[in-house]
Design a protein around this motif. Structure first.
Motif, short mmCIF file in Angstrom:
data_model
loop_
_atom_site.label_atom_id
_atom_site.label_comp_id
_atom_site.label_asym_id
_atom_site.label_seq_id
_atom_site.Cartn_x
_atom_site.Cartn_y
_atom_site.Cartn_z
N HIS A 77 0.84 -1.20 0.00
CA HIS A 77 0.00 0.00 0.00
C HIS A 77 0.88 1.26 0.00
O HIS A 77 0.66 2.19 -0.77
N THR A 78 1.90 1.25 0.84
CA THR A 78 2.81 2.39 0.93
C THR A 78 3.59 2.59 -0.36
O THR A 78 3.66 3.69 -0.90
N PHE A 79 4.17 1.51 -0.88
CA PHE A 79 5.04 1.64 -2.04
C PHE A 79 4.27 1.85 -3.34
O PHE A 79 4.76 2.53 -4.25
N LEU A 80 3.07 1.32 -3.45
CA LEU A 80 2.26 1.60 -4.65
C LEU A 80 1.78 3.05 -4.66
O LEU A 80 1.74 3.68 -5.71
N ALA A 81 1.45 3.58 -3.49
CA ALA A 81 1.09 5.00 -3.42
C ALA A 81 2.27 5.87 -3.83
O ALA A 81 2.11 6.86 -4.56
N ALA A 82 3.48 5.50 -3.40
CA ALA A 82 4.68 6.25 -3.79
C ALA A 82 4.91 6.14 -5.30
O ALA A 82 5.32 7.11 -5.95
N LEU A 83 4.64 4.98 -5.88
CA LEU A 83 4.79 4.80 -7.32
C LEU A 83 3.84 5.73 -8.08
O LEU A 83 4.22 6.38 -9.05
N ILE A 84 2.60 5.80 -7.61
CA ILE A 84 1.61 6.67 -8.26
C ILE A 84 2.08 8.12 -8.19
O ILE A 84 1.98 8.87 -9.16
N ASP A 85 2.60 8.53 -7.04
CA ASP A 85 3.06 9.90 -6.87
C ASP A 85 4.22 10.25 -7.80
O ASP A 85 4.38 11.39 -8.21
N ARG A 86 5.04 9.26 -8.12
CA ARG A 86 6.27 9.52 -8.88
C ARG A 86 6.19 9.11 -10.34
O ARG A 86 7.10 9.41 -11.12
N ALA A 87 5.14 8.41 -10.74
CA ALA A 87 5.04 7.91 -12.11
C ALA A 87 4.83 9.05 -13.10
O ALA A 87 4.09 10.00 -12.82
N ASP A 88 5.46 8.93 -14.22
CA ASP A 88 5.23 9.90 -15.30
C ASP A 88 3.91 9.56 -15.97
O ASP A 88 3.60 8.39 -16.18
N PRO A 89 3.15 10.56 -16.35
CA PRO A 89 1.92 10.27 -17.10
C PRO A 89 2.26 9.68 -18.46
O PRO A 89 3.32 9.95 -19.01
N LEU A 90 1.36 8.88 -18.97
CA LEU A 90 1.57 8.30 -20.31
C LEU A 90 1.56 9.41 -21.35
O LEU A 90 0.84 10.40 -21.21
N PRO A 91 2.36 9.23 -22.41
CA PRO A 91 2.39 10.29 -23.46
C PRO A 91 1.07 10.43 -24.16
O PRO A 91 0.28 9.57 -24.22
#
Length: 91
Positions: A77-91
């Motif tokens: 839960h913690t690390f997936l939330a961090a992934l969402i925060d840091r992920a680049d949006p799709l082109p």
């Protein structure tokens, strides 16, 4: 697998087999895949709106105890939330 009972329960049409796809009464489309079909006890399928750009499937198996599962669930839960925060949006 007979799609008629599913359509009677939810949706206008359904495709039986490996692909799970339903057209909802409002026209929205759902798509996924059947993971397990064990009549009459169990049906497991993935589910997502057709046209969504991003899909993440995570399955963590083989954990030895409920306490271990709870700890891993909290970590994911913690690390997936961090992934969402840091992920680049799709082109």
């Amino acid at each position: 697998m007979d799609s008629d009972p599913y359509v009677q329960w939810q949706g206008n049409s359904a495709e039986p087999g490996g692909i799970y796809r339903v057209v909802m009464p409002n026209g929205a489309e759902v798509r996924g895949a059947y993971i397990a079909v064990e009549p009459p006890n169990r049906v497991v399928f993935t589910w997502g709106w057709e046209g969504d750009d991003t899909v993440l499937r995570l399955r963590h198996t083989g954990l030895p105890s409920m306490a271990s599962r709870d700890q891993h669930a909290a970590g994911w839960h913690t690390f997936l939330a961090a992934l969402i925060d840091r992920a680049d949006p799709l082109p």
